[in-house]
Design a protein around this motif. Structure first.
Motif, mmCIF file in Angstrom:
data_model
loop_
_atom_site.group_PDB
_atom_site.id
_atom_site.type_symbol
_atom_site.label_atom_id
_atom_site.label_comp_id
_atom_site.label_asym_id
_atom_site.label_seq_id
_atom_site.Cartn_x
_atom_site.Cartn_y
_atom_site.Cartn_z
ATOM 1 N N ASN A 152 6.822 56.559 0.967
ATOM 2 C CA ASN A 152 7.211 55.145 1.003
ATOM 3 C C ASN A 152 7.039 54.613 -0.417
ATOM 4 N N PRO A 153 8.050 54.745 -1.237
ATOM 5 C CA PRO A 153 7.899 54.391 -2.653
ATOM 6 C C PRO A 153 7.968 52.887 -2.918
ATOM 7 N N GLU A 154 8.403 52.109 -1.932
ATOM 8 C CA GLU A 154 8.775 50.717 -2.200
ATOM 9 C C GLU A 154 7.689 49.829 -2.797
ATOM 10 N N PRO A 155 6.418 49.949 -2.406
ATOM 11 C CA PRO A 155 5.419 49.064 -3.044
ATOM 12 C C PRO A 155 5.315 49.248 -4.562
ATOM 13 N N LEU A 156 5.751 50.383 -5.079
ATOM 14 C CA LEU A 156 5.699 50.585 -6.534
ATOM 15 C C LEU A 156 7.098 50.603 -7.151
ATOM 16 N N ALA A 157 8.065 50.048 -6.434
ATOM 17 C CA ALA A 157 9.458 50.099 -6.900
ATOM 18 C C ALA A 157 9.653 49.400 -8.249
ATOM 19 N N GLU A 158 8.889 48.352 -8.515
ATOM 20 C CA GLU A 158 9.031 47.610 -9.781
ATOM 21 C C GLU A 158 8.386 48.343 -10.949
ATOM 22 N N VAL A 159 7.512 49.287 -10.629
ATOM 23 C CA VAL A 159 6.678 49.911 -11.665
ATOM 24 C C VAL A 159 7.203 51.274 -12.110
ATOM 25 N N PHE B 203 18.082 51.285 -8.983
ATOM 26 C CA PHE B 203 19.494 51.475 -8.637
ATOM 27 C C PHE B 203 19.824 50.979 -7.227
ATOM 28 N N TYR B 204 18.865 50.312 -6.583
ATOM 29 C CA TYR B 204 19.066 49.895 -5.184
ATOM 30 C C TYR B 204 18.685 48.427 -4.995
ATOM 31 N N ASP B 205 19.421 47.768 -4.065
ATOM 32 C CA ASP B 205 19.123 46.379 -3.709
ATOM 33 C C ASP B 205 18.568 46.324 -2.289
ATOM 34 N N VAL B 206 17.575 45.459 -2.091
ATOM 35 C CA VAL B 206 17.027 45.248 -0.745
ATOM 36 C C VAL B 206 17.243 43.790 -0.370
ATOM 37 N N ASN C 3 11.687 37.966 7.797
ATOM 38 C CA ASN C 3 11.003 38.791 6.790
ATOM 39 C C ASN C 3 11.174 40.293 6.971
ATOM 40 N N THR C 4 11.845 40.714 8.034
ATOM 41 C CA THR C 4 12.139 42.145 8.160
ATOM 42 C C THR C 4 13.288 42.487 7.200
ATOM 43 N N ILE C 5 13.500 43.779 6.983
ATOM 44 C CA ILE C 5 14.538 44.197 6.039
ATOM 45 C C ILE C 5 15.914 44.134 6.702
ATOM 46 N N LYS C 6 16.859 43.516 5.989
ATOM 47 C CA LYS C 6 18.224 43.402 6.499
ATOM 48 C C LYS C 6 19.056 44.609 6.053
ATOM 49 N N SER C 7 18.931 44.953 4.771
ATOM 50 C CA SER C 7 19.728 46.072 4.271
ATOM 51 C C SER C 7 19.106 46.679 3.022
ATOM 52 N N PHE C 8 19.441 47.924 2.813
ATOM 53 C CA PHE C 8 19.005 48.655 1.617
ATOM 54 C C PHE C 8 20.249 49.350 1.088
ATOM 55 N N GLU C 9 20.744 48.926 -0.072
ATOM 56 C CA GLU C 9 22.042 49.414 -0.546
ATOM 57 C C GLU C 9 21.974 49.915 -1.979
ATOM 58 N N PRO C 10 22.616 51.059 -2.253
ATOM 59 C CA PRO C 10 22.733 51.485 -3.656
ATOM 60 C C PRO C 10 23.654 50.541 -4.407
ATOM 61 N N ASP D 265 28.385 53.327 -5.753
ATOM 62 C CA ASP D 265 28.712 54.326 -4.741
ATOM 63 C C ASP D 265 28.250 55.721 -5.147
ATOM 64 N N SER D 266 28.071 55.941 -6.444
ATOM 65 C CA SER D 266 27.684 57.277 -6.911
ATOM 66 C C SER D 266 26.202 57.579 -6.669
ATOM 67 N N TYR D 267 25.400 56.567 -6.376
ATOM 68 C CA TYR D 267 23.982 56.814 -6.107
ATOM 69 C C TYR D 267 23.830 57.262 -4.656
ATOM 70 N N PRO D 268 22.948 58.225 -4.390
ATOM 71 C CA PRO D 268 22.804 58.704 -3.005
ATOM 72 C C PRO D 268 22.300 57.604 -2.064
ATOM 73 N N ARG D 269 22.897 57.535 -0.881
ATOM 74 C CA ARG D 269 22.442 56.543 0.103
ATOM 75 C C ARG D 269 21.116 56.957 0.717
ATOM 76 N N ARG D 270 20.932 58.270 0.869
ATOM 77 C CA ARG D 270 19.668 58.781 1.394
ATOM 78 C C ARG D 270 19.082 59.748 0.368
ATOM 79 N N ILE D 271 17.779 59.718 0.246
ATOM 80 C CA ILE D 271 17.099 60.622 -0.687
ATOM 81 C C ILE D 271 16.456 61.732 0.144
ATOM 82 N N THR D 272 16.913 62.939 -0.071
ATOM 83 C CA THR D 272 16.394 64.067 0.703
ATOM 84 C C THR D 272 15.326 64.797 -0.099
#
Length: 616
Positions: A151-158, A206-209, A215-222, A225-232
């Motif tokens: 869950n990388p999101e808490p450090l997404a700004e860093v 490279f992603y917008d939330v 307060n729940t998440i509505k969308s997570f978008e690259p 289009d060239s950025y992967p939608r899912r990170i495997t």
């Protein structure tokens, strides 16, 4: 490069050996012959970081590359930090004592959510901007990996980019790409554009939330289009084929785990429903007996350690554990080298293994029933019975063991006070079993330690949708157990609920929680995992000033339909499987382990083919 001179400050601090480096088997390279400088940063003190097996593996792999130099960086303890700030000494590497700002990569391993303020502190001590958006072409890339990065999101700004999954092969790919990029003289952003094409790489900028009104998440978008939608996640297909250290650094001072370590397998055949590691490290892959034996020989020869640990998530599930123990004990017992087998299961603890291990050195026994009643053990899919515990401790007491540690969790989903009574009953039964053995056949001085931790729901588990107990509920349960565990042979320990609460907030946090972490650090929070340094009042102040409701993250039950902050990460195990497992938990149904039958978790779809033979 000019080395930082530490002689004027080292004599003023506790344990100066933490900062010296130059240990036996540490890497020494000529910087003129190096093309990439990689800093492996552990956000805690030397003694903790040097015990981390992953660091030793990646340090060895990177330094096996002729033109790459991997150097270590640990968090300076508070006395050292004070001296560094007073004397304008920036954070430095252990190998060359050079400022981290001179590195190409400043990389953190994320092992524990409450180490995040240390990460910020180390970045700032290194004179590198805290937020990725403020870094320039002159700054190193700040990267991160490890279990909490799922869950990388808490450090997404860093963090500039995360490396999700197993690093042995992925990190070499990143190094090769970096060398190419450097040759081409492209910009920092162009490197990020290139590196995000490597499997498991996530570049948060490279992603917008977007968020809903509740307060729940509505969308997570690259953003493109060239950025992967899912990170495997990246995985290593064959453990025998990847590079493993044939020598290990020998620390200058005592560390938490002062021993040689061989990872015998990765993944877990069990499906404990609270356990994140059991999901994110799938599929199970074993090292061959011959390979483990060879690694053990190399490590012991190169280090002089007197203890060898066989590491994995569930050591007794290694398919040839008895053969392996017999070989190693036979080979090394004459040299008085002890064998350590952490993470043993009660139902897989062969008496023959106990007998072999005790030939060299007898240590205490540690078991983790996790829950006090069979009903709750079935809910969490622990797959062990009370008989497993009583049978094993009886045999152990008859062989002379007298020290037993029992680990439990409180606050598990569906828990009642009857389940807490079960913890006390189990502990008392262990005492009764000891005294049922004739005096001449048992050792002297029984010690039973019962430890409880507070359940923290984690991403990528069947319990990821659950609310955590409120703090006053935890405290009430701890006091209840205190009143029940009065036997003089039993000692009761419990974890502080404040830290578990914060851990729950960060573990399932999103980008907004990242602002709170930054604020908490600005208010002076560091070393939050160290009880005496934890500043709960400062964290509450940080939550309030960033307008983040901690109960929204820790104490709220999620619906299955809710978009979770980590939903864009593909660990191989499907969300459908986690949901099915959660439903089975509510029905108190056990799911058999992977060697008994396949539960169709999904791991075979993306990683090792389409059949269900995921145990190899």
């Amino acid at each position: 490069m000019k080395s930082i001179d530490l002689k004027d400050i080292l004599y003023k601090v506790e344990k100066p050996a933490r900062y010296i480096g130059n240990e036996i088997n540490s890497a020494k390279k000529n910087l003129d012959e190096v093309n990439v400088r990689f800093g492996f940063a552990f956000p805690d003190v030397y003694e903790v970081g040097m015990s981390h097996l992953g660091m030793h593996i990646l340090y060895h792999i990177l330094n096996a590359e002729k033109d790459v130099y991997c150097e270590r960086i640990f968090a300076p303890w508070v006395d050292m930090e004070e001296e560094m700030r007073k004397n304008n000494v920036p954070l430095f590497t252990l190998e060359t004592h050079s400022p981290v700002k001179e590195l190409d990569f400043f990389s953190f391993t994320l092992q524990y959510e409450l180490s995040y303020t240390n990460i910020l502190n180390m970045i700032e001590l290194g004179n590198v901007p805290i937020r990725s958006k403020d870094r320039t072409e002159e700054d190193p890339f700040v990267v991160a990996g490890g279990p909490c990065a799922y869950n990388p999101e808490p450090l997404a700004e860093v963090i500039d980019f995360f490396m999700l999954g197993e690093g042995e092969e992925q990190i070499v790919q990143v190094m090769n790409l970096y060398k190419e990029w450097k040759k081409q003289g492209k910009s920092r952003n162009e490197f990020l554009e290139m590196v995000c094409e490597i499997k498991g790489i996530y570049v948060p900028s490279f992603y917008d939330v977007k968020y809903n009104e509740d307060n729940t998440i509505k969308s997570f978008e690259p953003k493109k289009d060239s950025y992967p939608r899912r990170i495997t996640k990246a995985i290593v297909d064959d453990l025998d084929s990847v590079n493993y250290p044939d020598s290990v650094m020998v620390p200058n001072i005592d560390i938490v785990h002062n021993r040689a370590m061989v990872e015998i397998f990765r993944g877990c055949i069990r499906g404990c429903r609270f356990c994140q590691a059991g999901v994110i490290y799938r599929p199970v892959r074993e090292r061959s007996l011959e390979k483990v034996e060879k690694i053990a020989e190399d490590l012991l020869k190169s280090s002089g350690f007197e203890e060898l640990s066989l590491a994995s998530l569930s050591t007794s599930d290694y398919s040839k554990i008895e053969d392996l123990v017999n070989i190693l004990v036979g080979k090394y017992s004459g040299e008085r080298i002890g064998l350590s087998l952490p993470s043993l299961r009660l139902d897989k603890f062969p008496i023959e293994v106990i007998e072999e291990i005790q030939k060299v050195r007898k240590t205490g026994l540690t078991f983790a029933p996790e829950a006090g009643t069979q009903r709750l053990r079935d809910v969490i899919n622990k797959g062990i019975t009370e008989e497993d515990l009583t049978k094993t401790v009886k045999e152990a007491f008859e062989l002379g063991w007298t020290t037993v540690k029992l680990y439990f969790m409180i606050g598990l989903p569906t828990e009642t006070y009857e389940d807490l009574d079960g913890i006390a009953d189990l502990a008392n039964k262990v005492v009764d079993i000891y005294y049922s053995i004739p005096k001449e056949k048992r050792g002297r001085g029984l010690k039973v330690t019962v430890s409880t931790s507070c359940f923290v729901p984690k991403p990528f588990t069947p319990f990821q949708w659950y609310e955590q107990d409120y703090r006053d509920e935890f405290i009430e349960k701890q006091n209840y157990l205190k009143s029940k565990l009065k036997n003089r042979n039993i000692k009761y320990n419990y974890h502080e609920s404040k830290t578990s609460f914060l851990e729950a907030v960060v573990a399932r946090g999103d980008r907004r929680v990242g602002e709170t972490i930054i604020k908490a650090w600005e208010l002076g929070c560091t070393f939050d995992g160290w009880g005496e340094k934890f500043k709960y009042d400062k964290w509450l102040e940080a939550l309030e000033s960033t307008n983040v409701d901690p109960h929204f993250y820790a104490n709220r039950k999620r619906e299955y339909t809710e978009v979770l902050p980590w939903d864009f990460v593909n660990v191989g195990v499907t969300k459908d499987f986690l949901q099915r497992e959660n439903e089975r938990a509510l029905s108190e149904k056990i799911t058999p382990n992977c060697r008994m039958s396949c539960a169709a978790c999904g791991i075979t779809d993306d990683f090792i083919g389409g059949d269900c033979k995921c145990v190899r």
